[in-house]
Structure formats: C-alpha cells, structure tokens
Design a protein around this motif. Structure first.
Motif, short mmCIF file in Angstrom:
data_model
loop_
_atom_site.label_atom_id
_atom_site.label_comp_id
_atom_site.label_asym_id
_atom_site.label_seq_id
_atom_site.Cartn_x
_atom_site.Cartn_y
_atom_site.Cartn_z
N ALA A 81 67.84 31.84 16.15
CA ALA A 81 68.20 31.31 15.20
C ALA A 81 66.84 31.70 14.05
CB ALA A 81 68.70 29.98 14.93
N TYR A 82 67.47 32.15 12.76
CA TYR A 82 66.12 31.80 11.93
C TYR A 82 67.30 30.47 10.39
CZ TYR A 82 69.83 34.40 8.61
OH TYR A 82 71.07 34.94 8.20
N ALA A 83 65.70 29.91 10.16
CA ALA A 83 65.01 29.15 9.31
C ALA A 83 65.83 30.19 7.71
CB ALA A 83 64.22 28.69 9.44
N ASN A 84 67.10 29.03 6.93
CA ASN A 84 66.83 29.71 5.55
C ASN A 84 66.91 28.88 4.58
OD1 ASN A 84 67.86 31.27 3.64
ND2 ASN A 84 70.42 31.85 4.18
N GLY A 85 67.07 28.81 3.34
CA GLY A 85 67.35 27.96 2.91
C GLY A 85 65.96 27.24 2.39
N TRP A 86 64.73 27.21 3.13
CA TRP A 86 63.99 26.52 3.28
C TRP A 86 62.73 26.67 1.98
CZ3 TRP A 86 59.33 29.24 3.04
CH2 TRP A 86 59.02 30.41 3.91
N TYR A 87 62.86 27.42 1.28
CA TYR A 87 61.55 27.92 0.20
C TYR A 87 62.33 27.63 -0.94
CZ TYR A 87 65.37 31.99 -0.01
OH TYR A 87 66.51 32.47 -0.33
N LEU A 131 63.87 34.69 4.02
CA LEU A 131 63.67 34.38 1.93
C LEU A 131 64.00 35.33 1.44
CD1 LEU A 131 59.75 34.43 0.56
CD2 LEU A 131 60.24 35.29 3.61
N ASP A 132 64.52 34.80 -0.05
CA ASP A 132 64.28 36.25 -1.50
C ASP A 132 63.34 35.53 -1.96
OD1 ASP A 132 65.11 36.90 -3.62
OD2 ASP A 132 67.06 36.27 -3.93
N ARG A 161 52.83 27.58 1.95
CA ARG A 161 52.76 25.50 2.71
C ARG A 161 54.36 25.76 3.28
NH1 ARG A 161 49.63 25.42 -1.43
NH2 ARG A 161 51.16 23.85 -2.60
N LEU A 162 54.82 25.53 3.19
CA LEU A 162 56.48 25.45 3.03
C LEU A 162 56.73 26.54 4.54
CD1 LEU A 162 58.46 25.80 -0.09
CD2 LEU A 162 58.32 23.43 1.15
N ALA A 163 56.63 27.91 4.51
CA ALA A 163 57.27 28.73 5.88
C ALA A 163 56.17 28.13 7.27
CB ALA A 163 56.55 29.87 5.58
N LYS A 164 54.74 27.80 6.99
CA LYS A 164 54.07 26.75 7.65
C LYS A 164 54.93 25.97 8.74
CE LYS A 164 49.39 27.14 7.58
NZ LYS A 164 48.36 26.72 7.64
N GLN A 165 55.52 24.71 7.99
CA GLN A 165 55.95 23.84 8.01
C GLN A 165 57.61 24.21 9.09
OE1 GLN A 165 57.04 21.47 4.32
NE2 GLN A 165 55.31 20.70 3.52
N GLY A 185 59.64 24.74 15.08
CA GLY A 185 60.16 25.80 16.08
C GLY A 185 60.42 26.91 16.21
N TYR A 186 60.78 27.70 14.27
CA TYR A 186 61.26 28.53 14.06
C TYR A 186 60.06 29.95 14.24
CZ TYR A 186 65.37 26.45 12.06
OH TYR A 186 66.60 25.80 11.67
#
Length: 139
Positions: free
Chosen positions: A50-56, A82-83, A67-71, A76-77
């Motif tokens: 799975a990939y994380a989306n919408g976190w940025y 991101l866009d 910083r958000l990416a590190k979180q 565990g991702y």
C-alpha cells in the motif's frame, strides 16, 4: 471507442474503456465459475503493498511536507504519493517547477532512498511538460 473520439484519448474515455474491460473479465469468470485472478494467470503475490496518499495536505513548502512524510513512514508505509504542483495546469512555470523539485527533494531527504515516492500529475500537463517535469524530478 478509441477511434471514434475526436482528439486524443482522455481520462473519461480511458476510464470507460477500463470499466468495459473489467466487466468482460468478470463475465468470463462468472460464466466459467472461476475468479478473475485465476483467469489472469493465478496468484502473483501474497501481500499487496500500500502507499500513503492525502497525507501532504499542508502549505506547499518543502520542510513542512518533508516533516509530514517522515511521520507517514514512521507509521510503516514504504511508499508515498503526493502532488507537489499546486493548481498548475497544462504548463508548469519555472518558479513552480523549482518549488515542486524542492518539495520532492525534501521528501527524498526526509524518508531516505528505500521509500518509493509516487508523483501524481493527474494527467493535467501537456506531454512536453510532463516529460520535462519527469526529467527534472528523476534525480
């Protein structure tokens, strides 16, 4: 469908074509009493990454997004999407290209070399702009 549309195939026609394709596989599977994954050659993997989306969703600033990416990676991702382009459409002005490059470089520095970074362009750029952006972000 591919030949009757005036102009290049777009998001709507390609999505409709994909829907017909999935429906045909489903009909074949139902008529044969076999799941589609078996029709397509069998199991390919035991787990689907799975990939994380919408976190940025934050200010479009490299440090904030890094910083958000590190979180997200800490949760565990192993892949992030991101866009970094804001409201750009068709063309990407030089200042926006530099900003996007800074954001992606910041995320790469924050998460390291083993986390996949997926860059979302939403099909909004001209082919020439998409090629320039991809080349710029390649490093």
């Amino acid at each position: 469908m591919q030949r009757a549309e005036y102009g290049r195939p777009g998001e709507v026609t390609q999505s409709a074509l994909a829907s017909f394709d999935v429906a045909c596989w489903d009909l074949m599977g139902q008529s044969l009493g076999v799941p589609v994954w078996k029709l397509l050659g069998g199991r390919f993997r035991d787990r689907v990454p799975a990939y994380a989306n919408g976190w940025y969703q934050a200010e479009r600033e490299a440090g904030t997004i890094a910083r958000l990416a590190k979180q997200v990676v800490a949760r565990g991702y192993r892949a992030l999407k991101l866009d970094p382009f804001g409201a750009a459409s068709a063309e990407l002005p030089a200042a926006d290209r530099r900003r996007a490059e800074s954001i992606i470089a910041g995320v790469r520095d924050a998460v390291g070399p083993d986390v996949a970074i997926c860059v979302e362009m939403h099909g909004r750029f001209t082919p020439a702009t998409a090629v320039r952006v991809a080349a710029m972000l390649e490093p």
